[in-house]
Design a protein around this motif. Structure first.
Motif, short mmCIF file in Angstrom:
data_model
loop_
_atom_site.label_atom_id
_atom_site.label_comp_id
_atom_site.label_asym_id
_atom_site.label_seq_id
_atom_site.Cartn_x
_atom_site.Cartn_y
_atom_site.Cartn_z
N GLN A 1 0.83 -1.21 0.00
CA GLN A 1 0.00 0.00 0.00
C GLN A 1 0.86 1.26 0.00
N PRO A 2 0.43 2.30 -0.74
CA PRO A 2 1.22 3.52 -0.84
C PRO A 2 1.58 4.11 0.51
N PHE A 3 2.81 4.60 0.61
CA PHE A 3 3.33 5.22 1.82
C PHE A 3 3.39 4.25 3.00
N ASN A 4 3.31 2.97 2.70
CA ASN A 4 3.44 1.92 3.72
C ASN A 4 4.53 0.93 3.33
N GLU A 5 5.53 1.39 2.58
CA GLU A 5 6.54 0.46 2.08
C GLU A 5 7.18 -0.37 3.19
N ALA A 6 7.67 0.30 4.23
CA ALA A 6 8.36 -0.41 5.30
C ALA A 6 7.40 -1.28 6.09
N TYR A 7 6.22 -0.73 6.41
CA TYR A 7 5.23 -1.48 7.18
C TYR A 7 4.78 -2.72 6.41
N CYS A 8 4.44 -2.54 5.14
CA CYS A 8 3.99 -3.69 4.35
C CYS A 8 5.13 -4.70 4.15
N ALA A 9 6.35 -4.20 3.99
CA ALA A 9 7.49 -5.13 3.87
C ALA A 9 7.59 -6.02 5.10
N ALA A 10 7.40 -5.42 6.28
CA ALA A 10 7.46 -6.20 7.52
C ALA A 10 6.32 -7.21 7.59
N LYS A 11 5.12 -6.78 7.20
CA LYS A 11 3.98 -7.68 7.24
C LYS A 11 4.08 -8.76 6.17
N ASP B 1 -4.59 -12.00 -8.83
CA ASP B 1 -4.01 -10.96 -9.70
C ASP B 1 -2.62 -11.39 -10.15
N ALA B 2 -2.57 -12.26 -11.17
CA ALA B 2 -1.30 -12.88 -11.56
C ALA B 2 -0.26 -11.86 -12.03
N ASP B 3 -0.66 -10.82 -12.74
CA ASP B 3 0.32 -9.88 -13.28
C ASP B 3 0.44 -8.59 -12.48
N GLY B 4 -0.33 -8.45 -11.42
CA GLY B 4 -0.23 -7.29 -10.54
C GLY B 4 -0.98 -6.06 -11.01
N SER B 5 -1.63 -6.13 -12.14
CA SER B 5 -2.28 -4.93 -12.67
C SER B 5 -3.50 -4.52 -11.86
N ALA B 6 -4.24 -5.47 -11.33
CA ALA B 6 -5.44 -5.13 -10.55
C ALA B 6 -5.06 -4.40 -9.27
N VAL B 7 -4.02 -4.86 -8.59
CA VAL B 7 -3.58 -4.19 -7.37
C VAL B 7 -3.06 -2.80 -7.68
N GLN B 8 -2.24 -2.68 -8.72
CA GLN B 8 -1.69 -1.37 -9.05
C GLN B 8 -2.78 -0.37 -9.42
N SER B 9 -3.79 -0.84 -10.13
CA SER B 9 -4.89 0.04 -10.48
C SER B 9 -5.64 0.49 -9.22
#
Length: 282
Positions: free
Chosen positions: A148-158, A267-275
């Motif tokens: 999730q945006p602006f959660n790089e470190a937090y999401c990396a840990a999770k 979401d095999a190619d990641g497009s749905a999440v990025q959108s």
């Protein structure tokens, strides 16, 4: 039930939110509940909730980032109660930031609390869970599945927690321990309170990312204010993982969380999440 045969659960991070609610729910369900927190001076809300529910909690100090603290707490529980049947890794800390605007030390601190803290506690309790055929349950986040945006470190840990536990689960199963991760979405009051920062100040200091951060903060604060699940609702999923005959590995705490996580898992190619997540910052 004798003192040594009553099932015992240890829960970390019980000063507020899901941890507090899970401790009360477990005690109400008949578990001897060891509710731990880093700073015992912050236990007033926990004690009040237990009193209102008419339950008793064994409240102890435990700092998940301190190996000596973890060892002392676990050894004390075994000495006093003789067993551990479930452990709930709930302690953690929220964090908002982005790559250019935070130091490596800040990123490492997020990993220390949210990932290594979980590993630290889990390592200490596994021998005791093997002895009882117990449950190792970790409260992660939908942010452990979708970055999730602006959660790089937090999401990396999770993400790290989810990967670690997903890998550990089949190994632990061979020695009788069930491993589960519980994935909440937005839970009322936690987002802003757990950040411990001045959001407006952070936005003003974000430089080229200020506009995107404001968009993200406005969207997320609204979600946590208006559409959030109660801590008690999320705690029901934790109690379910403790008591189910064969708990699932991955457990979401709400219909919203299930639908959100499903976006990534199909979401095999990641497009749905990025959108989806790009819309949060543009």
């Amino acid at each position: 039930m004798s003192a040594t045969s009553q099932k015992t659960v240890l829960i970390t991070g019980t000063s507020s939110g899901i941890g507090l609610a899970a401790a009360v729910a477990a005690a109400r369900a008949g578990w001897r509940t060891v509710a731990t927190l880093r700073d015992p001076s912050r236990a007033d809300a926990l004690r009040k909730a237990a009193a209102e529910a008419g339950v008793e909690l064994d409240i102890r100090q435990l700092d998940v980032t301190d190996e000596a603290s973890v060892a002392a707490a676990v050894d004390g529980v075994i000495a006093d109660h003789g067993r551990l049947d479930a452990v709930v890794n709930n302690a953690g800390a929220g964090h908002v930031g982005t790559l250019e605007n935070e130091s490596l030390a800040e990123i490492r601190e997020v990993m220390e609390v949210n990932f290594f803290g979980v590993v630290n506690v889990s390592k200490a309790v596994m021998p005791h869970l093997r002895a009882t055929g117990g449950r190792l349950i970790t409260v992660t986040s939908v942010g452990g599945v979708i970055g999730q945006p602006f959660n790089e470190a937090y999401c990396a840990a999770k993400f790290a927690v989810e990967g670690y536990m997903e890998s550990l689960a089949p190994v632990a199963r061979t020695v009788g321990v069930a491993v589960s991760v519980v994935e909440p979405g937005a839970v009322a009051t936690e987002f802003v309170n757990n950040l411990g920062i001045d959001l407006e100040g952070a936005i003003n200091a974000a430089g080229p990312y200020s506009g995107a951060l404001r968009q993200y903060v406005n969207r997320t604060v609204a979600q946590f204010t208006d559409g959030a699940q109660t801590p008690a609702g999320a705690a029901e999923a934790v109690l379910g993982a403790m008591t189910a005959e064969q708990p699932a590995f991955r457990i979401q705490t709400s219909d919203w969380a299930r639908a959100f996580v499903a976006t990534k898992l199909t979401d095999a190619d990641g497009s749905a999440v990025q959108s989806l997540t790009s819309a949060w910052v543009s």
